[in-house]
Design a protein around this motif. Structure first.
Motif, PDB file in Angstrom:
ATOM      1  N   LYS A 297       0.840  -1.203   0.000  1.00 15.27           N
ATOM      2  CA  LYS A 297       0.000   0.000   0.000  1.00 15.27           C
ATOM      3  C   LYS A 297       0.875   1.254   0.000  1.00 15.27           C
ATOM      4  O   LYS A 297       0.593   2.224  -0.729  1.00 15.27           O
ATOM      5  CB  LYS A 297      -0.895  -0.019   1.239  1.00 15.27           C
ATOM      6  CG  LYS A 297      -1.739   1.242   1.443  1.00 15.27           C
ATOM      7  CD  LYS A 297      -2.782   1.416   0.349  1.00 15.27           C
ATOM      8  CE  LYS A 297      -3.841   2.439   0.714  1.00 15.27           C
ATOM      9  NZ  LYS A 297      -3.316   3.764   1.030  1.00 15.27           N
ATOM     10  N   ASN A 298       1.920   1.251   0.797  1.00 16.19           N
ATOM     11  CA  ASN A 298       2.851   2.379   0.828  1.00 16.19           C
ATOM     12  C   ASN A 298       3.462   2.626  -0.554  1.00 16.19           C
ATOM     13  O   ASN A 298       3.566   3.763  -1.016  1.00 16.19           O
ATOM     14  CB  ASN A 298       3.962   2.105   1.840  1.00 16.19           C
ATOM     15  CG  ASN A 298       4.084   3.190   2.903  1.00 16.19           C
ATOM     16  OD1 ASN A 298       4.866   3.071   3.831  1.00 16.19           O
ATOM     17  ND2 ASN A 298       3.338   4.272   2.781  1.00 16.19           N
ATOM     18  N   ILE A 299       3.857   1.553  -1.212  1.00 16.84           N
ATOM     19  CA  ILE A 299       4.475   1.672  -2.532  1.00 16.84           C
ATOM     20  C   ILE A 299       3.467   2.226  -3.545  1.00 16.84           C
ATOM     21  O   ILE A 299       3.793   3.105  -4.355  1.00 16.84           O
ATOM     22  CB  ILE A 299       5.020   0.303  -2.994  1.00 16.84           C
ATOM     23  CG1 ILE A 299       6.177  -0.129  -2.079  1.00 16.84           C
ATOM     24  CG2 ILE A 299       5.486   0.360  -4.444  1.00 16.84           C
ATOM     25  CD1 ILE A 299       6.670  -1.539  -2.315  1.00 16.84           C
ATOM     26  N   GLU A 300       2.247   1.743  -3.489  1.00 13.76           N
ATOM     27  CA  GLU A 300       1.205   2.254  -4.393  1.00 13.76           C
ATOM     28  C   GLU A 300       0.985   3.748  -4.179  1.00 13.76           C
ATOM     29  O   GLU A 300       0.855   4.522  -5.146  1.00 13.76           O
ATOM     30  CB  GLU A 300      -0.102   1.494  -4.170  1.00 13.76           C
ATOM     31  CG  GLU A 300      -0.084   0.055  -4.659  1.00 13.76           C
ATOM     32  CD  GLU A 300      -1.365  -0.691  -4.324  1.00 13.76           C
ATOM     33  OE1 GLU A 300      -2.222  -0.108  -3.615  1.00 13.76           O
ATOM     34  OE2 GLU A 300      -1.512  -1.843  -4.772  1.00 13.76           O
ATOM     35  N   ASP A 301       0.947   4.157  -2.920  1.00 18.87           N
ATOM     36  CA  ASP A 301       0.734   5.580  -2.614  1.00 18.87           C
ATOM     37  C   ASP A 301       1.873   6.442  -3.158  1.00 18.87           C
ATOM     38  O   ASP A 301       1.645   7.547  -3.664  1.00 18.87           O
ATOM     39  CB  ASP A 301       0.608   5.774  -1.100  1.00 18.87           C
ATOM     40  CG  ASP A 301      -0.716   5.258  -0.548  1.00 18.87           C
ATOM     41  OD1 ASP A 301      -1.656   5.062  -1.334  1.00 18.87           O
ATOM     42  OD2 ASP A 301      -0.796   5.043   0.677  1.00 18.87           O
ATOM     43  N   VAL A 302       3.104   5.949  -3.037  1.00 20.78           N
ATOM     44  CA  VAL A 302       4.257   6.707  -3.527  1.00 20.78           C
ATOM     45  C   VAL A 302       4.200   6.833  -5.046  1.00 20.78           C
ATOM     46  O   VAL A 302       4.503   7.894  -5.617  1.00 20.78           O
ATOM     47  CB  VAL A 302       5.577   6.054  -3.082  1.00 20.78           C
ATOM     48  CG1 VAL A 302       6.774   6.742  -3.732  1.00 20.78           C
ATOM     49  CG2 VAL A 302       5.714   6.106  -1.576  1.00 20.78           C
ATOM     50  N   TYR A 307       3.391  10.275  -9.744  1.00 19.89           N
ATOM     51  CA  TYR A 307       2.655  10.535 -10.985  1.00 19.89           C
ATOM     52  C   TYR A 307       1.922  11.872 -10.917  1.00 19.89           C
ATOM     53  O   TYR A 307       1.956  12.659 -11.872  1.00 19.89           O
ATOM     54  CB  TYR A 307       1.659   9.402 -11.239  1.00 19.89           C
ATOM     55  CG  TYR A 307       0.870   9.567 -12.520  1.00 19.89           C
ATOM     56  CD1 TYR A 307       1.428   9.225 -13.746  1.00 19.89           C
ATOM     57  CD2 TYR A 307      -0.428  10.078 -12.499  1.00 19.89           C
ATOM     58  CE1 TYR A 307       0.714   9.382 -14.930  1.00 19.89           C
ATOM     59  CE2 TYR A 307      -1.148  10.238 -13.666  1.00 19.89           C
ATOM     60  CZ  TYR A 307      -0.575   9.884 -14.885  1.00 19.89           C
ATOM     61  OH  TYR A 307      -1.282  10.054 -16.049  1.00 19.89           O
ATOM     62  N   LYS A 308       1.312  12.127  -9.779  1.00 25.43           N
ATOM     63  CA  LYS A 308       0.562  13.379  -9.586  1.00 25.43           C
ATOM     64  C   LYS A 308       1.455  14.590  -9.795  1.00 25.43           C
ATOM     65  O   LYS A 308       1.043  15.595 -10.400  1.00 25.43           O
ATOM     66  CB  LYS A 308      -0.042  13.387  -8.178  1.00 25.43           C
ATOM     67  CG  LYS A 308      -0.676  14.700  -7.758  1.00 25.43           C
ATOM     68  CD  LYS A 308      -1.147  14.613  -6.303  1.00 25.43           C
ATOM     69  CE  LYS A 308      -1.652  15.950  -5.798  1.00 25.43           C
ATOM     70  NZ  LYS A 308      -2.064  15.863  -4.354  1.00 25.43           N
ATOM     71  N   HIS A 309       2.681  14.515  -9.316  1.00 27.66           N
ATOM     72  CA  HIS A 309       3.580  15.673  -9.367  1.00 27.66           C
ATOM     73  C   HIS A 309       4.608  15.588 -10.496  1.00 27.66           C
ATOM     74  O   HIS A 309       5.551  16.379 -10.527  1.00 27.66           O
ATOM     75  CB  HIS A 309       4.278  15.828  -8.021  1.00 27.66           C
ATOM     76  CG  HIS A 309       3.360  16.183  -6.891  1.00 27.66           C
ATOM     77  ND1 HIS A 309       2.741  17.408  -6.800  1.00 27.66           N
ATOM     78  CD2 HIS A 309       2.937  15.456  -5.820  1.00 27.66           C
ATOM     79  CE1 HIS A 309       1.984  17.442  -5.714  1.00 27.66           C
ATOM     80  NE2 HIS A 309       2.080  16.275  -5.103  1.00 27.66           N
ATOM     81  N   LYS A 310       4.421  14.619 -11.408  1.00 30.44           N
ATOM     82  CA  LYS A 310       5.295  14.479 -12.580  1.00 30.44           C
ATOM     83  C   LYS A 310       6.765  14.384 -12.182  1.00 30.44           C
ATOM     84  O   LYS A 310       7.623  15.117 -12.675  1.00 30.44           O
ATOM     85  CB  LYS A 310       5.076  15.645 -13.549  1.00 30.44           C
ATOM     86  CG  LYS A 310       3.681  15.681 -14.151  1.00 30.44           C
ATOM     87  CD  LYS A 310       3.539  16.785 -15.185  1.00 30.44           C
ATOM     88  CE  LYS A 310       2.139  16.771 -15.789  1.00 30.44           C
ATOM     89  NZ  LYS A 310       1.950  17.839 -16.806  1.00 30.44           N
ATOM     90  N   MET A 311       7.040  13.453 -11.285  1.00 30.22           N
ATOM     91  CA  MET A 311       8.409  13.221 -10.831  1.00 30.22           C
ATOM     92  C   MET A 311       8.869  11.827 -11.229  1.00 30.22           C
ATOM     93  O   MET A 311       8.089  10.869 -11.198  1.00 30.22           O
ATOM     94  CB  MET A 311       8.495  13.347  -9.303  1.00 30.22           C
ATOM     95  CG  MET A 311       8.295  14.738  -8.764  1.00 30.22           C
ATOM     96  SD  MET A 311       8.667  14.802  -6.990  1.00 30.22           S
ATOM     97  CE  MET A 311       7.370  13.759  -6.344  1.00 30.22           C
ATOM     98  N   MET A 340      -0.639  -1.970 -11.160  1.00 30.35           N
ATOM     99  CA  MET A 340      -1.564  -0.856 -10.960  1.00 30.35           C
ATOM    100  C   MET A 340      -2.269  -0.472 -12.257  1.00 30.35           C
ATOM    101  O   MET A 340      -3.298   0.208 -12.239  1.00 30.35           O
ATOM    102  CB  MET A 340      -0.818   0.354 -10.389  1.00 30.35           C
ATOM    103  CG  MET A 340      -0.439   0.207  -8.928  1.00 30.35           C
ATOM    104  SD  MET A 340       0.580   1.580  -8.319  1.00 30.35           S
ATOM    105  CE  MET A 340      -0.596   2.927  -8.322  1.00 30.35           C
ATOM    106  N   GLY A 341      -1.711  -0.894 -13.389  1.00 31.32           N
ATOM    107  CA  GLY A 341      -2.340  -0.603 -14.667  1.00 31.32           C
ATOM    108  C   GLY A 341      -2.155   0.836 -15.100  1.00 31.32           C
ATOM    109  O   GLY A 341      -1.412   1.614 -14.493  1.00 31.32           O
ATOM    110  N   ALA A 342      -2.876   1.193 -16.174  1.00 29.79           N
ATOM    111  CA  ALA A 342      -2.784   2.547 -16.713  1.00 29.79           C
ATOM    112  C   ALA A 342      -3.426   3.536 -15.734  1.00 29.79           C
ATOM    113  O   ALA A 342      -4.361   3.188 -15.012  1.00 29.79           O
ATOM    114  CB  ALA A 342      -3.485   2.606 -18.072  1.00 29.79           C
ATOM    115  N   PRO A 343      -2.929   4.773 -15.674  1.00 32.91           N
ATOM    116  CA  PRO A 343      -1.855   5.332 -16.505  1.00 32.91           C
ATOM    117  C   PRO A 343      -0.453   5.066 -15.982  1.00 32.91           C
ATOM    118  O   PRO A 343       0.526   5.345 -16.668  1.00 32.91           O
ATOM    119  CB  PRO A 343      -2.162   6.833 -16.465  1.00 32.91           C
ATOM    120  CG  PRO A 343      -2.714   7.039 -15.085  1.00 32.91           C
ATOM    121  CD  PRO A 343      -3.536   5.819 -14.792  1.00 32.91           C
TER     122      PRO A 343
END
Length: 540
Positions: A297-302, A307-311, A340-343
């Protein structure tokens, strides 16, 4: 967040080694550290401002083209804590002991660095057999070494120019070995891996530094920066200073087994983004120096955060074999991002790193490793490979060792039983030693220590009395550095103060490895308990 950046930069009078350190948490002032054979002197200094970096200054010395003042100031400012001044002093003490000096102890115990073989770990026989034959092919025909080891050595040599380990290889490594690494990743994760995205490296370090170097470009007038965990492995802070990149520290949650807290990640990113272009985030899993294993879960959140911050995501996974705590499991970022699939699986840039220096292998000196590159722009990847070509290639014997890790003896082969027994013995012993470390520190007054879930280290927190903190202040040392020096001078045990890794303000830690062999570790922990009681009484 405080950041420490120092570097061995000059020789003082009397043969002393002089260190400079920038300490922003001390109001922009720092300290000058001179290590001599007899004592350590610490004096305040004026901080250097960032805008002066790289600007040459006229030297009063005639005939010297390079001086401390006109070389790249990033090199002057960088620090690598696990080989810093405390370790220099440790070497001096060892020399003094060899020369017959009287100390309160008879030997030094180096618990400062993750060098398994230096601490008595036995090399894996199969790896050494294959390397021996790659280095000296005559052994393939003349020796009674196992057939599967001979076959693997032949295959490796067939992939090398001139069938010799003395020849350059392709810049990204021998193609056969890259394909075997890709097969290893596929077996580990259950998903396809294109060997063209696998690049062999000189340990994980070279790959990490080359990827970070890609980020050395400002964005919209803002200086580039990278998010790193605090505490962090000093390779990152040192490299960021060396390259002139900003360091954005995000604190790990000590009260939650050093987990990643998403609110803390958002806080650190938002604060830094006001003045810097935050381009990447580093995650170390299992953790160094903290020894935690991240949940899926931690890895998914990271991944969602990046992705959210384009890093770009840099996943340091060199301890993936070192999992000890019940209920803990290693999940690679590659596996999670794929599932996790797309995107995310199509767009999120990820580079993961692996090394033969850790795990059950511990082959630090052979300098072998790899990185897998996911979703990088093809043109950018081509430039990365071009940059790697400028340093020619990783060491060929390191690549051979990588092949043995990626393609170990198959079940039923002549070497399998011995290889499995040796691997199991190493990992079981490390698990046992991780419990010894945890149980000892947990039960010591004034200590807090999380379970060592993985990797090779514990990062206990110590409570220091006002009197001890005042004594440290008089000695011009941070409290944890003061504690570590007292420990070294009175017991011969060398650890790394938490200051070198970063820590929350007003907390004090140190990193110790779990690598001393069981008997030596038990001795070390007994000495540690006696020292801490004496220290506590002295500064009550």
């Amino acid at each position: 967040m405080s950041q420490i950046t120092s570097k061995l930069c000059s020789r003082g009078s009397g043969g002393s080694l002089v260190f400079w350190s920038m300490r922003p948490e001390l109001g922009g002032r720092g300290w000058k550290l001179a290590v001599t054979t007899g004592q350590t002197d610490v004096r305040p200094m004026k901080s250097r401002v960032c805008k002066d970096r790289g600007k040459g200054k006229t030297s009063p010395e005639v005939g010297r083209s390079l001086t401390e003042k006109n070389i790249n100031q990033n090199i002057v400012l960088m620090q690598y804590a696990v080989r810093g001044p405390l370790v220099i002093r440790t070497g001096v003490i060892e020399t003094e002991l060899q020369q017959g000096a009287q100390k309160p102890f008879k030997r030094v115990i180096r618990a400062n660095i993750g060098d398994a073989h230096a601490m008595g770990q036995t090399p894996i026989t199969y790896i050494r057999q294959v390397i021996a034959m790659v280095a000296h092919p005559e052994l393939i025909e003349s020796s009674n070494l196992p057939k599967d080891a001979k076959d693997q050595a032949r295959q490796i040599l067939c992939g090398m120019s001139g069938h010799s380990a003395g020849a350059y290889t392709m810049s990204c490594g021998v193609e056969l070995i890259r394909k075997n690494v890709a097969a290893y990743i596929e077996k580990r994760d259950g998903h396809k891996c294109d060997f063209n995205n696998v690049c062999l490296t000189t340990g994980a370090t070279t790959g990490i530094k080359m990827v970070l170097e890609l980020l050395c470009s400002s964005i919209d007038g803002k200086c580039p920066a990278v998010m790193v965990p605090i505490p962090q492995y000093p390779l990152y802070s040192a490299t960021l200073v060396e390259y002139g990149l900003g360091q954005v520290g995000y604190f790990l949650d000590e009260d939650n087994n050093w987990g990643l807290d998403m609110q803390e990640l958002e806080r650190a990113h938002a604060e830094a983004s006001k003045t810097q272009a935050v381009r990447a985030i580093v995650v170390i899993n299992p953790g160094n120096p903290t020894g935690q294993v991240l949940t899926r879960k931690n890895i998914e959140d990271v991944i969602k955060f990046a992705y959210k911050h384009k890093m770009m995501l840099l996943a340091d996974e060199v301890y993936q074999h070192n999992i000890y705590a019940e209920g803990c499991q290693f999940f690679s970022f590659k596996k999670v991002i794929t599932e996790m699939g797309a995107p995310y699986c199509k767009e999120q840039e990820l580079v993961s790193f692996m090394s033969i220096s850790k795990g059950y292998m511990g082959e630090c000196g052979l300098r072998g490793g790899w990185m897998e590159i996911i979703n990088l722009d093809p043109a950018v990847q081509a430039h990365l490979y071009k940059a790697l070509s400028a340093i020619l290639c990783p060491t060929s014997l390191g690549q051979a060792a990588v092949d043995c890790v990626a393609k170990p003896p198959a079940e039923g082969s002549p070497s399998y039983e011995q290889w499995l027994a040796e691997k199991t013995c190493v990992l079981d012993s490390l698990a046992q030693r991780s419990k010894i470390i945890y149980e000892t520190f947990k039960n010591m007054k004034g200590f807090k220590c999380n379970v060592v879930q993985g990797a090779m280290y514990a990062f206990p927190r110590i409570e220091l009395s006002p009197k001890a903190i005042e004594a440290a202040k008089k000695a011009n040392r941070p409290p944890d550095v003061f504690y570590a020096y007292k420990l070294l001078e009175e017991t011969g045990i060398c650890v790394v103060p938490g200051t070198g890794f970063g820590q929350k303000p007003n907390t004090h830690h140190f990193r110790t490895t779990i690598l001393p062999q069981t008997e030596l570790l038990a001795e070390m922990m007994d000495i540690f308990q006696k020292f801490h009681k004496k220290f506590t009484d002295e500064f009550a």
